[in-house]
Scaffold this active site. Structure first.
Site, short mmCIF file in Angstrom:
data_model
loop_
_atom_site.label_atom_id
_atom_site.label_comp_id
_atom_site.label_asym_id
_atom_site.label_seq_id
_atom_site.Cartn_x
_atom_site.Cartn_y
_atom_site.Cartn_z
N SER A 98 49.40 70.49 17.63
CA SER A 98 48.12 70.33 16.92
C SER A 98 48.39 69.49 15.69
O SER A 98 48.88 70.00 14.70
CB SER A 98 47.55 71.69 16.49
OG SER A 98 47.52 72.60 17.58
N SER A 99 48.07 68.23 15.74
CA SER A 99 48.35 67.36 14.59
C SER A 99 47.05 66.86 13.98
O SER A 99 46.36 66.03 14.57
CB SER A 99 49.26 66.20 15.00
OG SER A 99 49.98 65.72 13.88
N PHE B 239 51.21 55.99 21.33
CA PHE B 239 50.32 57.03 20.84
C PHE B 239 48.86 56.72 21.17
O PHE B 239 47.96 57.41 20.71
CB PHE B 239 50.49 57.20 19.32
CG PHE B 239 51.56 58.19 18.95
CD1 PHE B 239 52.88 57.99 19.37
CD2 PHE B 239 51.28 59.32 18.20
CE1 PHE B 239 53.88 58.91 19.04
CE2 PHE B 239 52.26 60.24 17.87
CZ PHE B 239 53.56 60.03 18.29
N SER C 154 51.89 66.13 25.14
CA SER C 154 51.06 67.15 24.52
C SER C 154 51.39 68.53 25.05
O SER C 154 51.86 68.70 26.19
CB SER C 154 49.59 66.84 24.83
OG SER C 154 48.78 67.97 24.59
N LYS D 190 49.00 63.99 31.00
CA LYS D 190 50.25 64.07 30.23
C LYS D 190 51.43 64.35 31.18
O LYS D 190 52.51 63.77 31.05
CB LYS D 190 50.16 65.17 29.16
CG LYS D 190 49.13 64.88 28.08
CD LYS D 190 49.52 63.67 27.22
CE LYS D 190 48.51 63.36 26.14
NZ LYS D 190 48.89 62.18 25.35
N TYR E 26 43.17 66.27 30.97
CA TYR E 26 43.97 65.66 29.93
C TYR E 26 45.44 66.07 30.07
O TYR E 26 46.35 65.23 30.03
CB TYR E 26 43.42 66.09 28.57
CG TYR E 26 44.18 65.63 27.38
CD1 TYR E 26 44.22 64.29 27.01
CD2 TYR E 26 44.88 66.55 26.59
CE1 TYR E 26 44.93 63.87 25.89
CE2 TYR E 26 45.58 66.14 25.47
CZ TYR E 26 45.60 64.80 25.12
OH TYR E 26 46.30 64.40 24.01
N ASP F 75 45.76 48.04 19.55
CA ASP F 75 44.68 49.00 19.66
C ASP F 75 43.51 48.27 20.30
O ASP F 75 43.46 47.03 20.33
CB ASP F 75 44.27 49.53 18.27
CG ASP F 75 43.62 50.91 18.36
OD1 ASP F 75 44.27 51.90 17.98
OD2 ASP F 75 42.47 50.97 18.84
#
Lengths: 270, 270, 270, 270, 270, 270
Positions: C166-167, C72, C112, C141, C137, C35
Site C-alpha cells: 500500500s503506497s 511502474f 503487487s 500481476k 488486477y 508516460d
C-alpha cells in the site's frame, strides 16, 4: 513369529474391538479383553477383565502383565463435554498410565481423522501437519496423541496413533468413497502396527486403498501397512445416492466431514 | 452414477478433444462440443456450437447451460505473441467468464508442462513449485492457472488444471519415454477430474504410468487419477533412435524439453 | 559508484513514478521518462519519450538504449477486463519486449500484493508461496511475474518483482498500519533493486518497517532493501478510526484487503 | 537399445561386482573389469585390467576409453582410518579423476546407508536430508557423494549415488527385513541408473520392495528403479530369530543399524 | 565467567589464527597455540606446541589437556589434491582424533562457504541445504563437516562449523560487499561459539552484518553470534571498481564466487 | 485508540497476572480480575469476580460481558494428574466455554514452552513444529492449544497462544540466559496480542530479546511483539554460577529444560 505374551484390547465389545479379537489372536499367547460391558464368548487364548476406562485402578489392573495394548475403547463420536472428558480424556490417560505401570512396550491407539478434521482434503496433509480438531471428540484425540508422544519421549513407551477415517461394515455415504477403512484393513493395520520392529511414536493415516486419497502416508512407511480393500464395489451406488456435492460446504471440503458442521454438543437440547 | 446435465468440450475437433467426446459420453446427459471448425458427425447425446474462443459473446453462449466445462481448446504449441494472446489468454479468459456467467461448477483445463518447463527433471517438483514457464505458450498456461485460482477463491468455481506433458498417438522421441500421456490415460484423467467429489483448485501432473517419472503427483491424490498405460512397448525403438543424450542440453535437463531452447517466436522469420 | 547509462521509468507521471525521478537520479547518467501523459518539468539529466504502453512499437522505441527499466506504469487498481488486458497485460508484455530488444540488463517491476492477495496474513508466506491473485488486477500481476521469470530463464534478463502492498502519501485505513510503504521506502526499494550485484529473478515483498508484519522477506536478502519508515506515528489515529475489526471478513484476514471482496469488475454497472 | 561403448566395473571380483558382470553385459559393447585381485573367467565381451584403487595412475589407465563407470570397489565395512582413507577416500577420488580424465559421461557409485546412518527410521528421510554418517566408513561415503556432486557441478560428470542398505545373498538378521536389497534388485538398480536419460547428480535409496520401508525415494523417480523382490519369504524365520527388540537401542532406531554402535575402529585391539 | 581450562588454536600463526589469540585470551586459563611454523611472541597465558597437522601423533599431543579446540589451521585456498588431502583431510581428521582422545568438549571449526559454493546467492539457503562444494578445497570442508557430525552423534564431541565467506583485512572485490567477514566479527563468532551453552553440531554462516545477505542464518540462533561490522564504508570504492557485473557468470551467481570457475587444480601447469 | 469494553484477566492474583493489571489498564474501559483468591486493592477501572477455574458456572459468569480474555490462571508447574486435570484441562475448557458463551472475540492464553519441551534448542523450531510436551503440565498446554484451535475454526473465537519460556523476576539459572521473559516484555506481549488487528489462531514464542535464541518466531510477525529487554546484565553472574554444562543432559539440550527430566508426578512420594 515372535509373539507378544499378552495383548490387551480395550473396547473389546465394540464395533472394531470385536473384529480385532480374531484378527490378532495369532500375535500373542494370550489376548486379554476389557470392556465396560461383559463379553461372554471367550476363545481359547482369550481372557476378560471388566473395567470402566474412567476407573484408574481398574484400568491399571487390566493392563498388568500385558506387553502390548490395543486401545480402541472410549466414546466413538462427538458427545457432550462430560462424556468426552471422562471416556476419552480421563479414560485414555488411565490406559497410558496402566501401560506405563504395567511395563507394556507398545500401544496401538485408535486415533481419528477428527484430530485433523479442519484440514482440507485438497491440502493432502501428512503426519507433520499441526492438529486441527473439528469437535470435542477430535480435541480428545489430539490430547491422546500428545500424551502418547510424551510417554514415548519421557518413558520410552512406543505408540502407533492410527487416525481412522471411517470404519463401518460398509461405506454409508459419498464421503466414505475415499475415507472408508474396511474392517479387514483395520485388522491389517493393527497387526502391522504390532509387528513393525520400531515405531517410536508414529502417526498413521488409516483408510483402505481407495481410488481417491485425502492424505499422504509416507511418514509411516516403517509400519508396513498395506490395505487390500477399496470402495470401488460401492462407487456406483454411492455416487447415485449423492447427486449434488457442494464443494463450499465444510462437510465436503474438510477431512473431518460432517463433524466440522456440528454445533457445540452442550448447546444441543437434551 | 450422478451425471452432469451438460458438459462442454472446447477444442472438440482437436487432437485430444476428439478423443474426449466418446470417453466422457457416459458422464452427462448431453455433451456439447465447441470448436472454431465445424463438427459433422454428432453422436446421439452430442450437440455442437461453433465459436471462436476469441469471441467473448460466442463463448458465453456456448457455456450457457453447462454445469461442467472441459477446456482443451486454443493453440497447442509455441507461437507468435498475437496468436498466444488471442487464442490462449483472451480465449481462456472468455471460457472462464463463460463458465462463471453460465453457472458451471467445474472446469477441467488442459494446462501444460510448459507452465513449469524450466524446472529440472531431477528436481522432482510437486504442485507447490512456483511457475517457471519455458515459452510464451507456457506463460499463457500460467496465466490460466492463476486466473482459475482466482475464479475459485473469489467465485467458487472449481478447476482441475491438468499439466499435460506429451499427448500424441504414440511416443515420438526419447524424452517421451517418461513424458508421454496416452490418449486413453488422458480420457481417464478428465473423467477422474470430473468425478472427484471436491477439487477446489487442483494442479495435476499428467503422464502415463511410465517407468521413469519427472514429478511428484502426491498433492492431487483426491482426484483419483490412475494411469494404466506406459511407454515400455516403445522403449527399445526409442532408445535406439537416440543414441546420444547430452545431459547439459536444456532439452534433456528441463521438464519442458525442446521448448526451453526455442527462440522468441517473434524473432523467427515469417 | 558504478552508474547505469540510462534508466527508463515507465508511468513516470504517476503517483510513485514521479517520486522515483528524483530518487534515482544519481544512479544513471540519464533518466528517461515515459508516460502516456506529457511531462513538462524535465530535470538536467532527464529526457522524456511519450508512449502508450499498449503500443509495442512506441514502447520498444522508448526502451532503446536503456540498460535498466523501472516499470511502474499501467493501471494501478482493479478495473474492467479490457482495461487490465490492454494496460497491464499487453502493456507489460510490451515493456519486456522493449527491454529484451533494447538489450536492457535489469527490470524493476512494480508488482503487487494482489498477486498473492488470497493468502492469509496469519500464514506469513514467503516468496515460494504459489500465486493466489485476488482480482483481475492481481492476475495481471501474476502474468507479469511469470513472464519476467521466463525472460530471465530464457533470455537472461534480470528482474526484481516488488510486491508493493500500500503506497500512498500516508496510511489511509486500519490495514495500512501493517501494509503501508512510504514513498521514501519505495525509492529505497528501487534503488536497492538496481544496485544489488545479482538479482536473477527475485520476488520482494514491500512495506515499510511497520510493527506488524504480514510476510517473510528472507528470500530477498540479496537485494539489501532496509526500509527506514514505519506507521507508528499514524497508529493512534488509525486505531481510533477503526474501532471494530471483524476477523472473519476477507478484507481483514487476507493480504489483499478490500480487493478480495470486490465483485467481478465487468458485473458493475457502467 | 543405445549401448555404451565400454562400461568399467570396479571391485569386479567382489560380492556385488561379480553379480553385476552378467547383469550389465547387454548394456555395452565391452565390459571392462578391474579389481586388485585377478579375474580369470572372462566372458566374450569382457576385458580385465588389474589395479589397486589406491594407485592413481593405474586407475586412470583402467578408466581410459570407458564412457560409464560402475564404482563398486573399495572396503565394504567399517575399518581402521588408514584402510578407509586409502581404499575409500583416495581410491574413490582416483576413480573420479579417472572418469574425468578419460571422458566418462556417468558414474554409478555404490554409496551406502551409512552416509545417513544416524537418521532414525521413523523420520522417513528423503534425499534432501543432510548427511549423518555413522562410522568412518560412512564419512568416506559422504566424501564420495560430495566429491561427485562437485564433479557434476564443475565438470559435468553425471553420477548416481546408490545408498545401498544391506545387500547379501539373503537377509541375515531382523533389521534386514526392511533394509535388504537382493542381488537381482541391485543389478536392476545399476541398469536403471545407466539407462535413465538424465541423472545429473542423483541420490538413490536402495532396498528391495520390502513391506516396511525406512526412507522416501520420491526424489529419484527419474531413475526408474523398480525393485521386484521383497523379504516376505524370510519374515517368519527372521522374526522368530529376534524375539526381543529394544526400540531404544541405536541398532534398531537408526538407519545405520549395528554400525551406529561400533566404537572408533582405531580403539579396537589389533 | 566460566572459563575453559585450555583452548587450543590451530593455525595460530595464520591470517585469522593470529587475530584469535588476543580475542579469546579471556575465555581460558591458558591458550595453547599450534602451527607448523614457530611463534615467538607468546603472551602471558599462552603456550606453543609446534606440529604439522599431517602428523597424527604430534596433533594428538598438541590436543592433550585441551577442553576446547579452535581449528583454523590447514590450507586456506584451492590447491592440488595432494595438498588438500594432507593438510585439510588428513590434518582435519587428526585434529578430531586429537580432540576425541584428549577429551575435548567442543571444536570450533573454520569451515567455508566453499562447502556450499555451488548454491546460488538468490536461493538464500539455510543450514539444511545439501553440500554443493565448488572445489577440492570445498570438498575437504564438506568432509570435515560430515566427520564432525559423526564425532558428535557417536562420541558426543560438540562442534560449531563456521562457514566463513571472505575474511581479509578489508574487502578486496565487489563480491566481498556481501560476503566479507571482518576480523573483529570473526573473533566475535568464535567467542560466541565457545560460550553458547549447547551447540551439539551447528552450522553457522559467517559474514559481517552487510547490507546484502546471501544466506539465512536462523538455524544458528542458539550461538548468539551478532556481527557488528559491515561493508558500507567500502561500498563506493568497490562499486566504482567493478562497473560491469555479468549475472550469468558463476563467479557472481554462486555463493562460492571465483572458486566455482577454477579448473581442476591438478590440470594447472606447475 | 480503539478500546475493549472489558478485558478479563484470569489468575489475576498470580505472579504474571498481577503484573498484567497495570500494564493492560489503558486497553479497556474495565479490567475485570478473577482468581480463586481474593484481590483487595482494586484500581479505579478494575472489578473483581472470585472464581475457581474448575467451576464452569462461576467461570461462565466471570466471562459474561468481556470482549477479551487474558487467561493466565491455572497451575503453573508440573503437578499430579488430578491437579493438572482440574486446574489446567477442565479449568481451561471452562474459560473457553465462558469466552464462547459470553461472546468474547479474543483470548490471549499463557501457553508454555513445555508444550514443545522435547524439541531440541539446536533444531530452532517454528510454530509449525508438532507438539512434543515434556510433562503432564505440557500435555495440558497442548490440550489448550488444540482446544483453542477448534474454537477458532468452528466458532470464530480468536486466540493467541503465547508459549512463555521462563518468566520470573529475574533469571535464576544458566538456561534462563536464553529462555528468560521479563515481566515488562510479558506485558508487551499481551498488549501486542490484544491490539493486533487479526490473529485467528496464532502461536507465539515468548522470551525477551536475549542474545541466544532457541526458536524461530517468524510465523507470528502479525502480532507485532518486539521485546525490549535482554539478559546480558545477568550473564556474567549466571555463567560463573554454572561452570559445567553437559550437553548430553536433557535439561540443557531440550527446550523444556529441567522439566524433561522430571519423573511422572504421581510416582513421587507425597
Amino acid at each position: 513369529m515372535a509373539k507378544y505374551k499378552r495383548i490387551l484390547i480395550t473396547g473389546a465389545a465394540g464395533r472394531l474391538g470385536s473384529r480385532l479379537r480374531g484378527g490378532l489372536a495369532h500375535l500373542a499367547d494370550t489376548i486379554r479383553l476389557t470392556d465396560v460391558n461383559p463379553i461372554a464368548d471367550l476363545g481359547p487364548n482369550e481372557e476378560f477383565v471388566q473395567a470402566d476406562l474412567d476407573d484408574l485402578d481398574a484400568v491399571v489392573a487390566a493392563c498388568e502383565g500385558c506387553d502390548a495394548i490395543v486401545h480402541f475403547g472410549a466414546r466413538a463420536d462427538e458427545d457432550k463435554w462430560q462424556v468426552i472428558l471422562h471416556s476419552n480424556i480421563i479414560g485414555g490417560y488411565n490406559v497410558y498410565e496402566g501401560a506405563r505401570r504395567g511395563g507394556a512396550k507398545r500401544v496401538v491407539y485408535a486415533s481419528s481423522v477428527h484430530a485433523i478434521g479442519f484440514h482440507k482434503i485438497v491440502d493432502q496433509i501428512d503426519a507433520h501437519a499441526p492438529h486441527r480438531p473439528d469437535s470435542l471428540y477430535g480435541v480428545a484425540k489430539c490430547f491422546m496423541e500428545d500424551l502418547s508422544r510424551m510417554y514415548f519421549d519421557k518413558f520410552g513407551l512406543e505408540s502407533v496413533c492410527c487416525r481412522i477415517f471411517s470404519s463401518f461394515p460398509e461405506p454409508a455415504d459419498r464421503r466414505h468413497l475415499w475415507s472408508y477403512l474396511s474392517f479387514d484393513d483395520c485388522v491389517r493395520m493393527v497387526e502391522a502396527s504390532l509387528r513393525a520392529p520400531v515405531v517410536e511414536h508414529t502417526i498413521l493415516f488409516a483408510t483402505s486403498d481407495n481410488r481417491e486419497k485425502g492424505f499422504d502416508n509416507r511418514l509411516a512407511g516403517h509400519i508396513g501397512f498395506h490395505p487390500q480393500d477399496n470402495t470401488e464395489p460401492f462407487r456406483a451406488a454411492m455416487e447415485a445416492a449423492t447427486p449434488e456435492i457442494d464443494p463450499k460446504l465444510p462437510r465436503f471440503r474438510f477431512l473431518g466431514g460432517y463433524m466440522t458442521e456440528l454445533p457445540h454438543p452442550d448447546d444441543a437440547k437434551a
